[in-house]
Design an enzyme around this catalytic site. Structure first.
Site, PDB file in Angstrom:
ATOM      1  N   LYS A 110       2.006  -4.854   3.271  1.00  0.00           N
ATOM      2  CA  LYS A 110       0.542  -4.904   3.310  1.00  0.00           C
ATOM      3  C   LYS A 110       0.048  -5.939   4.312  1.00  0.00           C
ATOM      4  O   LYS A 110      -0.895  -5.681   5.060  1.00  0.00           O
ATOM      5  CB  LYS A 110      -0.025  -5.164   1.916  1.00  0.00           C
ATOM      6  CG  LYS A 110       0.057  -3.922   1.031  1.00  0.00           C
ATOM      7  CD  LYS A 110      -0.513  -4.150  -0.346  1.00  0.00           C
ATOM      8  CE  LYS A 110      -0.339  -2.898  -1.192  1.00  0.00           C
ATOM      9  NZ  LYS A 110      -0.666  -3.109  -2.591  1.00  0.00           N
ATOM     10  N   LYS A 189       5.068   7.727   3.269  1.00  0.00           N
ATOM     11  CA  LYS A 189       4.701   7.851   1.853  1.00  0.00           C
ATOM     12  C   LYS A 189       3.199   8.106   1.765  1.00  0.00           C
ATOM     13  O   LYS A 189       2.412   7.464   2.462  1.00  0.00           O
ATOM     14  CB  LYS A 189       5.019   6.531   1.133  1.00  0.00           C
ATOM     15  CG  LYS A 189       4.589   6.507  -0.325  1.00  0.00           C
ATOM     16  CD  LYS A 189       4.557   5.078  -0.880  1.00  0.00           C
ATOM     17  CE  LYS A 189       3.145   4.572  -1.048  1.00  0.00           C
ATOM     18  NZ  LYS A 189       2.657   4.387  -2.396  1.00  0.00           N
ATOM     19  N   LYS A 192      -3.176   5.777  -0.412  1.00  0.00           N
ATOM     20  CA  LYS A 192      -4.601   5.591  -0.119  1.00  0.00           C
ATOM     21  C   LYS A 192      -4.769   4.678   1.083  1.00  0.00           C
ATOM     22  O   LYS A 192      -5.713   4.815   1.858  1.00  0.00           O
ATOM     23  CB  LYS A 192      -5.295   4.934  -1.314  1.00  0.00           C
ATOM     24  CG  LYS A 192      -5.369   5.805  -2.533  1.00  0.00           C
ATOM     25  CD  LYS A 192      -5.890   4.988  -3.724  1.00  0.00           C
ATOM     26  CE  LYS A 192      -5.205   5.374  -4.995  1.00  0.00           C
ATOM     27  NZ  LYS A 192      -4.506   4.261  -5.653  1.00  0.00           N
TER      28      LYS A 192
HETATM   29  P1  ADP Z   1      -1.543   4.085  -3.393  1.00  0.00           P
HETATM   30  O1  ADP Z   1      -0.263   3.720  -2.667  1.00  0.00           O
HETATM   31  O2  ADP Z   1      -2.082   5.360  -2.933  1.00  0.00           O
HETATM   32  O3  ADP Z   1      -2.567   2.971  -3.396  1.00  0.00           O
HETATM   33  P2  ADP Z   1      -1.057   3.260  -6.099  1.00  0.00           P
HETATM   34  O4  ADP Z   1      -0.369   2.043  -5.566  1.00  0.00           O
HETATM   35  O5  ADP Z   1      -2.349   3.053  -6.790  1.00  0.00           O
HETATM   36  O6  ADP Z   1      -1.186   4.313  -4.912  1.00  0.00           O
HETATM   37  O7  ADP Z   1      -0.064   4.041  -7.052  1.00  0.00           O
HETATM   38  C1  ADP Z   1      -0.340   4.492  -8.347  1.00  0.00           C
HETATM   39  C2  ADP Z   1       0.882   5.186  -8.901  1.00  0.00           C
HETATM   40  O8  ADP Z   1       1.166   6.354  -8.122  1.00  0.00           O
HETATM   41  C3  ADP Z   1       2.157   4.336  -8.854  1.00  0.00           C
HETATM   42  O9  ADP Z   1       2.953   4.625  -9.954  1.00  0.00           O
HETATM   43  C4  ADP Z   1       2.809   4.775  -7.580  1.00  0.00           C
HETATM   44  O10 ADP Z   1       4.195   4.549  -7.576  1.00  0.00           O
HETATM   45  C5  ADP Z   1       2.478   6.270  -7.580  1.00  0.00           C
HETATM   46  N1  ADP Z   1       2.465   6.762  -6.202  1.00  0.00           N
HETATM   47  C6  ADP Z   1       1.582   6.435  -5.232  1.00  0.00           C
HETATM   48  N2  ADP Z   1       1.868   7.080  -4.093  1.00  0.00           N
HETATM   49  C7  ADP Z   1       2.975   7.815  -4.354  1.00  0.00           C
HETATM   50  C8  ADP Z   1       3.767   8.709  -3.568  1.00  0.00           C
HETATM   51  N3  ADP Z   1       3.463   8.968  -2.301  1.00  0.00           N
HETATM   52  N4  ADP Z   1       4.823   9.309  -4.155  1.00  0.00           N
HETATM   53  C9  ADP Z   1       5.148   9.072  -5.455  1.00  0.00           C
HETATM   54  N5  ADP Z   1       4.428   8.246  -6.251  1.00  0.00           N
HETATM   55  C10 ADP Z   1       3.366   7.621  -5.707  1.00  0.00           C
END
Ligand code: ADP
Ligand code: TRP
Length: 324
Positions: A110, A189, A192
């Site tokens: 990040k 991956k 957001k």
């Molecule tokens: P982001 O990376 O979009 O901000 P979050 O960190 O809020 O998402 O993740 C919320 C949940 O969704 C977590 O358990 C995270 O591991 C899962 N998650 C987020 N992106 C993915 C992805 N591309 N593949 C699998 N799981 C994901």
């Protein structure tokens, strides 16, 4: 078994969130005791617009409820409605090694992407450990990106118990191989924060555009298409069972397949898949009072568990100075 997980309301929820965490939580509600929450304190590491944070928090609550999370079965709340979690974060901070946090991939990634290196971002895993330990979470369904955070939470719980006596349950991550890393439309991956998402509740036009933008290779039409590291194949497969996936694989390996046509087809599959939930979501968005009341009730239930663990921690540390 107590199953627990949280998600950040830091943007519209997407297919990675859905398959990596949300769908699995919703499926678990039938057989486990479930705790599910929206981590708006964590979202402060990337959202500084108050209006946006409120809106995204409400939207995420509607998303979960619309997708079938049943608030009568599941303890479902918004993190900041149970502020005891911030007190526990401080208590845990004192058994958390600096080096442990310094090794965090998420922190390094990040900051490398330009997110300011604040204390909040650095201590993000400690707040996450508090989220888990405050409610006695045993199993934590997450995507693979959260694996290291879970290891940190486990480490903190063990150190706390070793220092102050048995206080917390030691949590275990629950990562499902098939959905460990859902790729975004650019192949990284899906996240957001990378601008590469396919949102669960995008409108028709946006969804179509996003699917059409999925990155593909330049294999000529009259040649077999590769399956390995094929983003389009991987995203389509999320919606298929083993048998259907084998059929798709055969189609990719047969010369003549046009990526553009597969994309149009995939758009239809995604649109159909979420259609029943879309109607329910619209109803919820228009019944703001129901959604807010539901979240408040969830927080009251969550707090009943939180105070038990927090009091135990305060006692074992010796903060109850009046106690003999
Ligand atoms: P982001 O990376 O979009 O901000 P979050 O960190 O809020 O998402 O993740 C919320 C949940 O969704 C977590 O358990 C995270 O591991 C899962 N998650 C987020 N992106 C993915 C992805 N591309 N593949 C699998 N799981 C994901
Ligand atoms: N850090 C997680 C993420 O970004 C969200 C989260 C916060 C979480 N607290 C949690 C996940 C507790 C599981 C358990 O996805």
């Amino acid at each position: 078994m107590r199953v627990l997980s949280g998600i950040q309301p830091s943007g519209a929820l997407h297919l990675g969130n859905f398959f990596g965490m949300m769908k699995r939580m919703i499926d678990y509600q039938e057989k486990h005791e479930l705790f599910c929450f929206l981590v708006n304190y964590h979202a402060l590491t990337s959202v500084s617009d108050s209006k946006l944070l409120r809106q995204q928090t409400f939207d995420a609550a509607c998303d979960f409820l619309a997708l079938g999370l049943n608030p009568d079965k599941v303890v479902f709340w918004i993190q900041s409605d149970v502020p005891e979690v911030t007190e526990l974060t401080w208590l845990l901070s004192n058994v958390t090694g600096f080096g442990l946090l310094e090794r965090s991939h998420a922190y390094k990634d990040k900051t490398a992407k330009g997110i300011p290196a604040t204390h909040g971002l650095f201590s993000y895993p400690v707040l996450m450990a508090a989220d888990i330990l405050l409610f006695g979470g045993e199993k934590v369904p997450v995507g693979k990106d959260q694996k290291q955070h879970l290891e940190i939470a486990k480490d903190i719980a063990i150190r706390f118990n070793n220092t102050y006596g048995d206080t917390f349950v030691i949590p275990e991550p629950d990562i499902e191989d098939n959905f460990a890393v859902v790729p975004g439309i650019d192949g990284q991956k899906m996240s957001k924060s990378y601008g590469n998402t396919i949102e669960i509740f995008a409108d028709e036009k946006t969804l179509r555009e996003k699917v059409m933008r999925i990155k593909t290779d330049s294999t000529p039409v009259d040649e077999p298409k590769p399956i390995e590291n094929n983003i389009l194949f991987d995203i389509y497969s999320l919606f298929l069972n083993q048998r259907e996936k084998a059929v798709l694989k055969e189609r990719f390996l047969t010369p003549g397949l046009k990526y553009g046509e597969i994309k149009k087809e995939l758009f239809g599959v995604i649109w159909e898949y979420f259609t029943p939930y879309r109607k329910e979501r619209e109803r919820l968005v228009n019944d703001r009072k129901y959604v807010l009341d539901t979240m408040k009730k969830g927080a009251e239930k969550a707090r009943q568990t939180a105070v038990v663990y927090l009091e135990r921690a305060r006692h074992n540390i010796g903060l109850d100075y009046w106690h003999k």
